[in-house]
Design a protein around this motif. Structure first.
Motif, PDB file in Angstrom:
ATOM      1  N   TRP B 251      31.352  52.726  -7.205  1.00 47.62           N
ATOM      2  CA  TRP B 251      31.427  52.095  -5.877  1.00 47.62           C
ATOM      3  C   TRP B 251      31.359  53.122  -4.754  1.00 47.62           C
ATOM      4  O   TRP B 251      30.950  52.821  -3.652  1.00 47.62           O
ATOM      5  CB  TRP B 251      32.715  51.288  -5.731  1.00 47.62           C
ATOM      6  CG  TRP B 251      32.784  50.093  -6.610  1.00 47.62           C
ATOM      7  CD1 TRP B 251      33.663  49.893  -7.650  1.00 47.62           C
ATOM      8  CD2 TRP B 251      31.979  48.901  -6.563  1.00 47.62           C
ATOM      9  NE1 TRP B 251      33.433  48.669  -8.246  1.00 47.62           N
ATOM     10  CE2 TRP B 251      32.412  48.039  -7.599  1.00 47.62           C
ATOM     11  CE3 TRP B 251      30.924  48.487  -5.743  1.00 47.62           C
ATOM     12  CZ2 TRP B 251      31.835  46.793  -7.834  1.00 47.62           C
ATOM     13  CZ3 TRP B 251      30.354  47.242  -5.978  1.00 47.62           C
ATOM     14  CH2 TRP B 251      30.796  46.412  -7.010  1.00 47.62           C
ATOM     15  N   ASP B 252      31.813  54.328  -5.032  1.00 47.73           N
ATOM     16  CA  ASP B 252      31.850  55.338  -3.972  1.00 47.73           C
ATOM     17  C   ASP B 252      30.560  56.142  -3.850  1.00 47.73           C
ATOM     18  O   ASP B 252      30.454  57.001  -2.983  1.00 47.73           O
ATOM     19  CB  ASP B 252      33.010  56.314  -4.227  1.00 47.73           C
ATOM     20  CG  ASP B 252      34.349  55.595  -4.181  1.00 47.73           C
ATOM     21  OD1 ASP B 252      34.446  54.614  -3.413  1.00 47.73           O
ATOM     22  OD2 ASP B 252      35.267  55.991  -4.922  1.00 47.73           O
ATOM     23  N   ALA B 253      29.610  55.899  -4.735  1.00 52.96           N
ATOM     24  CA  ALA B 253      28.386  56.705  -4.698  1.00 52.96           C
ATOM     25  C   ALA B 253      27.535  56.334  -3.491  1.00 52.96           C
ATOM     26  O   ALA B 253      27.281  55.154  -3.241  1.00 52.96           O
ATOM     27  CB  ALA B 253      27.593  56.514  -5.990  1.00 52.96           C
ATOM     28  N   THR B 254      27.096  57.354  -2.747  1.00 52.66           N
ATOM     29  CA  THR B 254      26.308  57.107  -1.539  1.00 52.66           C
ATOM     30  C   THR B 254      24.987  56.425  -1.876  1.00 52.66           C
ATOM     31  O   THR B 254      24.545  55.529  -1.167  1.00 52.66           O
ATOM     32  CB  THR B 254      25.978  58.450  -0.848  1.00 52.66           C
ATOM     33  OG1 THR B 254      27.133  59.260  -0.903  1.00 52.66           O
ATOM     34  CG2 THR B 254      25.550  58.252   0.580  1.00 52.66           C
ATOM     35  N   VAL B 255      24.355  56.862  -2.954  1.00 51.82           N
ATOM     36  CA  VAL B 255      23.020  56.357  -3.271  1.00 51.82           C
ATOM     37  C   VAL B 255      23.034  54.848  -3.504  1.00 51.82           C
ATOM     38  O   VAL B 255      22.276  54.107  -2.886  1.00 51.82           O
ATOM     39  CB  VAL B 255      22.460  57.067  -4.523  1.00 51.82           C
ATOM     40  CG1 VAL B 255      21.143  56.431  -4.953  1.00 51.82           C
ATOM     41  CG2 VAL B 255      22.267  58.549  -4.252  1.00 51.82           C
ATOM     42  N   ASN B 256      23.893  54.406  -4.401  1.00 54.02           N
ATOM     43  CA  ASN B 256      23.789  53.016  -4.860  1.00 54.02           C
ATOM     44  C   ASN B 256      24.968  52.135  -4.465  1.00 54.02           C
ATOM     45  O   ASN B 256      24.895  50.914  -4.609  1.00 54.02           O
ATOM     46  CB  ASN B 256      23.628  52.992  -6.384  1.00 54.02           C
ATOM     47  CG  ASN B 256      24.697  53.781  -7.105  1.00 54.02           C
ATOM     48  OD1 ASN B 256      25.043  54.882  -6.700  1.00 54.02           O
ATOM     49  ND2 ASN B 256      25.237  53.224  -8.154  1.00 54.02           N
ATOM     50  N   GLY B 257      26.039  52.709  -3.989  1.00 54.30           N
ATOM     51  CA  GLY B 257      27.173  51.901  -3.546  1.00 54.30           C
ATOM     52  C   GLY B 257      27.687  50.931  -4.596  1.00 54.30           C
ATOM     53  O   GLY B 257      28.136  49.841  -4.271  1.00 54.30           O
ATOM     54  N   GLY B 258      27.606  51.298  -5.856  1.00 53.36           N
ATOM     55  CA  GLY B 258      28.242  50.485  -6.895  1.00 53.36           C
ATOM     56  C   GLY B 258      27.288  49.725  -7.806  1.00 53.36           C
ATOM     57  O   GLY B 258      27.607  49.451  -8.942  1.00 53.36           O
ATOM     58  N   VAL B 259      26.095  49.383  -7.291  1.00 57.06           N
ATOM     59  CA  VAL B 259      25.191  48.624  -8.173  1.00 57.06           C
ATOM     60  C   VAL B 259      24.386  49.578  -9.058  1.00 57.06           C
ATOM     61  O   VAL B 259      24.030  50.670  -8.634  1.00 57.06           O
ATOM     62  CB  VAL B 259      24.209  47.729  -7.380  1.00 57.06           C
ATOM     63  CG1 VAL B 259      24.915  46.537  -6.790  1.00 57.06           C
ATOM     64  CG2 VAL B 259      23.471  48.519  -6.310  1.00 57.06           C
TER      65      VAL B 259
END
Ligand code: SF4
Ligand code: SF4
Ligand code: SF4
Ligand code: SF4
Ligand code: FES
Lengths: 180, 645
Positions: B251-259
């Motif tokens: 969820w915290d990843a900038t690239v994909n925001g969790g998906v």
């Protein structure tokens, strides 16, 4: 002051909660020092004293008229009624049969199981208790203390018993509270 | 800013904040079920109710916006009683006999909420109505008995994935979660991204592969990057006892925001290929286990002997930047091998962009685009998360145009789908450039001519040009389906259309951008090279590669899995697979990300970098892993982002 009297019984359960009770191991001696253990399904005396006990403990849900009698008797004869384990608290595993019709369940159990011989037969002796829907104990008689768990952890049971033995109502929360 | 009081604490939050988020900010925890921080507030479960001074009824805090001087209480007896009642109703609907539930004992938000509230039981038995279990899906199971109708899955599938597969039919007590119009889940439009299972608060949507393998809370979690494609989504790999249990979107990843997509979430767990367990050397015509020293020795000796007589070396663009740098440094600079390249099919377009001075944009342009044009790229099957970004905007005014000469399943979402003739994409793009330039008020015929060369009608091109001209921002997303002329034509469109036009390139494999920067994008041709070294990592060798390498005099393969290629080899080195690797990945937009090892390999397995370095040592060739320096060798179409110091 006389030691508080404790009695227990089981109904539609698997005896696992009583096994978990025995799992408190040597701590049972501490409990025995504090309370007068009266009737239990695993000792000689089977029925709670007519003169009454302080604490009654019931394992299992209520799935027939015999269980109803056990529950009513215990409720009448005890001051504090404890529902021990998920079956007593919620209905538990036996309550899964409520999702089916009773005759389907009986047919499956007595006639259709792979190990049944050709003359599988649903018992119909009039002496037998009449089956009902499986209910949690509190649906039949009022319950004072709920101890969920399948089975409840021995440490939790020890805590509950020692509180009750010392005249306190146990409060289950945080790591003492589990439903599985 | 708005100031309010929650449980006696004063909080200041921006206007429009919900009471729930304001309470969070004040460090006050309000239980929730239907709410999810990455989804729009919904207000369906009522577990989050609070008392607000001056309001007659309790209010759901997750949908209630703050107002100036509001006074909120989150734990009055009235609130607690209401919450308990709401939970009792949820529990007594359907079947919540926890002991036999996949998530019981810590992973169930419903159970945890009740336990947090000290609920030892609930007062009503359920209606004993059996609900179906839908096990028709290859990856997921829906157990409707555990569903609390919170609609998180429905919202996630729509808001985040843009797939809108899940929905609720009927009303009230008859409400049921359905896929599409009520078809079996496995026959629905679901694309198996698993986002619904990741947001489900109960045991209602579980995944086949990892369910009943113990609780999530009893696993170890490693945050790393997915290396299945160049998007480079952040993932959380859950392991227990050095075994992969589950993969979640971070969820915290900038690239994909969790998906994440099916390739990232489910496929790695379905990898049943056999591992290479020890180094192997061919003796008496048979591959036999050997020591690392022995295996390296054989390779080094052969390389030394064949130097100048034809050495070909091939590297997987799925490997970390360090391994690729070491590879190039050994074979190109050290051994001057005749053929040094990667299995990178998609370096060309970005190289052209860099040469033309066209800057490729970062992925955030997709989150605000008014029009998206995909060219030569099927986001239904590749780089799927980019597809999610686009699809989730299609119910706003954003328009999608899909241009592809091949069958393209993403076209079904498009407002306009253009199918130029194969190899004629360049004409289509030139027509588009001309149409944008000329307008189409019936005066000029140049773009019509170009359109017909592409096998398209003038009207089709005019419509797209019109759309682009009217759009605030248009983003072109291009991929491997575009040939060199097509890429050049696209760059022309982008350059001509100016600032409102952005370019994103889907670059294929996880480290394809870096492979391109290393100059390892030429096609592989081992002809005339009797000695071939393949740093395959955990890649799967293509049939074409296997054919090319048949009959090679000496073939060495560093691979993590047994394949037809390793079976052909003379020496095999066992190397780490993706989840065992540490290293750097640079995604398609230039974001520098670190992969972290979630699993420990067995004692015989080494990293690809180590294997190459060890070879260098034996050959007395200095091997560098300085990928930063290597990156600067070529003009880059993107700027590096988040480069670790
Ligand atoms: S979903 Fe949660 S509350 Fe329902 S049975 Fe499973 S663990 Fe229990
Ligand atoms: S797996 Fe993905 S596409 Fe399928 S229903 Fe769930 S969220 Fe929607
Ligand atoms: S399946 Fe899960 S997420 Fe979807 S509505 Fe039911 S409980 Fe909520
Ligand atoms: S889009 Fe690419 S990086 Fe993201 S999860 Fe899918 S395969 Fe992995
Ligand atoms: S969390 Fe607010 S209504 Fe469900």
């Amino acid at each position: 002051m006389a030691k508080p009297k404790i009695a227990s019984d089981w109904m539609a359960g698997c005896a696992g909660c009583h096994m978990s009770l025995l799992d408190i191991d040597e701590r049972i001696l501490q409990i025995a020092e504090l309370v007068d253990i009266r009737a239990t399904p695993i000792t000689d005396l089977k029925e709670p004293d007519e003169s009454g006990v302080d604490v009654g403990i019931l394992e299992g849900g209520i799935n027939n008229t015999a269980n109803e009698e056990v529950a009513h008797k215990m409720r009448k004869r005890c001051k504090i009624l404890v529902a021990l384990g998920d079956c007593a608290v919620f209905g538990g595993v036996p309550a899964m049969r409520n999702f089916f019709k009773l005759d389907e369940v009986l047919k499956r159990a007595y006639i259709e199981t792979e190990s049944t011989d050709e003359e599988g037969k649903i018992p119909d002796d009039p002496e037998l208790a009449k089956m009902t829907k499986v209910r949690a104990v509190h649906e039949v008689v009022p319950v004072d203390v709920f101890v969920p768990g399948c089975p409840p952890d021995p440490d939790v049971i020890f805590y509950v018993l020692s509180e009750l033995a010392q005249g306190r109502i146990p409060e289950l929360k945080d790591e003492k509270l589990h439903w599985h | 800013m708005v100031t309010l009081t929650i449980d006696g604490r004063t909080v200041e939050v921006p206007e429009g904040t919900t009471v729930l988020r304001a309470a969070e900010k004040a460090g006050i925890k309000i239980p929730t079920l239907c709410d999810h921080p990455h989804l729009q507030p919904f207000g369906g479960c009522r577990v989050c109710v609070v008392e607000v001074e001056g309001l007659r009824t309790l209010q759901p805090s997750c949908t209630l916006p703050v107002s100036q001087n509001m006074v909120v209480r989150t734990n009055t007896p009235k609130v607690l009683a209401a919450r308990k009642f709401v939970l009792t109703l949820i529990f007594s609907d359907r079947n919540h006999f926890c002991p036999y539930c996949q998530v019981s004992g810590g992973d169930c938000e419903l159970q945890n909420t009740a336990l947090d509230m000290g609920m030892t039981h609930w007062d009503y038995q359920p209606a004993w109505k059996p609900y179906p279990v839908d096990a028709s899906h290859p990856n997921l199971v829906i157990d409707h008995n555990r569903c609390i109708l919170c609609r998180r899955c429905v919202r996630a599938c729509g808001e985040l994935v843009g797939n809108y597969t899940l929905g609720i039919e009927e009303r009230g007590a008859n409400s049921m979660l359905i896929a599409d119009t009520g078809v079996p889940f496995g026959e629905s439009t679901c694309i198996s991204c698993g986002t619904c299972s990741q947001v489900c608060p109960t045991g209602a949507i579980i995944d086949r592969r990892s369910a009943y393998q113990g609780l999530e809370k009893k696993t170890e979690s490693t945050r790393t990057v997915c290396v299945q494609c160049s998007v480079g989504c952040g993932v959380e790999v859950l392991t227990r006892d050095n075994r992969m249990v589950r993969i979640l979107g971070d969820w915290d990843a900038t690239v994909n925001g969790g998906v994440i997509c099916k390739l990232g979430r489910f496929d790695p767990l379905d990898d049943t290929r056999e591992r290479v367990k020890t180094p192997m050397v061919r003796k008496d015509g048979k591959l036999q286990p050997a020591s690392w020293d022995e295996a390296l020795e054989v390779i080094a000796k052969t390389l030394k002997a064949h130097q100048g007589k034809g050495i070909a070396a091939l590297v997987s663009p799925r490997l970390p930047a360090e391994a690729m740098t070491a590879f190039k440094s050994l074979f190109k600079e050290g051994l001057h091998a005749e053929m040094v390249t990667s299995m990178n099919g998609s370096g060309m377009a970005s190289r052209l962009a860099a040469e033309a001075g066209v800057h490729e944009n970062t992925l955030d342009v997709l989150h605000c685009a008014d029009c998206v044009v995909t060219v030569g790229l099927d986001l239904y099957s590749d780089h799927q998360v980019l597809g999610f970004f686009i699809k989730r905007r299609l119910n706003t005014s954003t328009a999608l145009v899909v241009m592809d000469s091949r069958e393209n399943r993403f076209a079904e979402y498009a407002r306009i789908a253009l199918k130029p003739a194969a190899g004629k994409e360049a004409f289509a793009l030139q027509a588009l450039a001309a149409a944008i330039r000329e307008g189409h008020n019936g005066t000029s015929g140049k773009f019509g001519e170009l359109a017909s060369k592409a096998g398209l009608s003038e009207a089709e091109i005019a419509k797209v040009a019109d759309l682009i001209r009217k759009s605030g921002t248009t983003v072109f997303v291009y991929g491997e389906g575009l040939d060199e002329n097509g890429a050049k034509a696209l760059l022309e469109v982008v350059q001509q259309a100016g600032d409102n036009t952005k370019l994103v390139s889907a670059k294929g494999a996880a480290n394809s951008l870096f492979a391109g920067q290393l100059g390892l994008s030429n096609s592989f041709n081992p002809k005339g090279c009797p000695t071939v070294f393949v740093a395959l990592g955990d890649d799967e060798p293509s049939n074409a590669l296997i054919q090319q390498l048949e009959g090679t005099e000496f073939l060495a393969v560093a691979a993590s899995h047994v394949s037809r290629l390793t079976a052909m080899a003379d020496v095999v080195l066992p190397v780490e697979m993706w989840a065992e690797q540490e290293g750097t990945y640079i995604n398609l937009e230039g974001r520098v990300q670190k992969a972290h090892a979630a699993l420990r390999p067995t004692e015989w397995v080494r990293s690809s970098t180590e294997a190459i370095m060890a070879l260098g040592k034996l050959l007395d060739v200095p091997v560098s892993t300085d990928w930063q320096k290597a990156f600067q060798n070529h003009p880059s179409p993107v700027t590096l982002i988040g480069e670790p110091a």
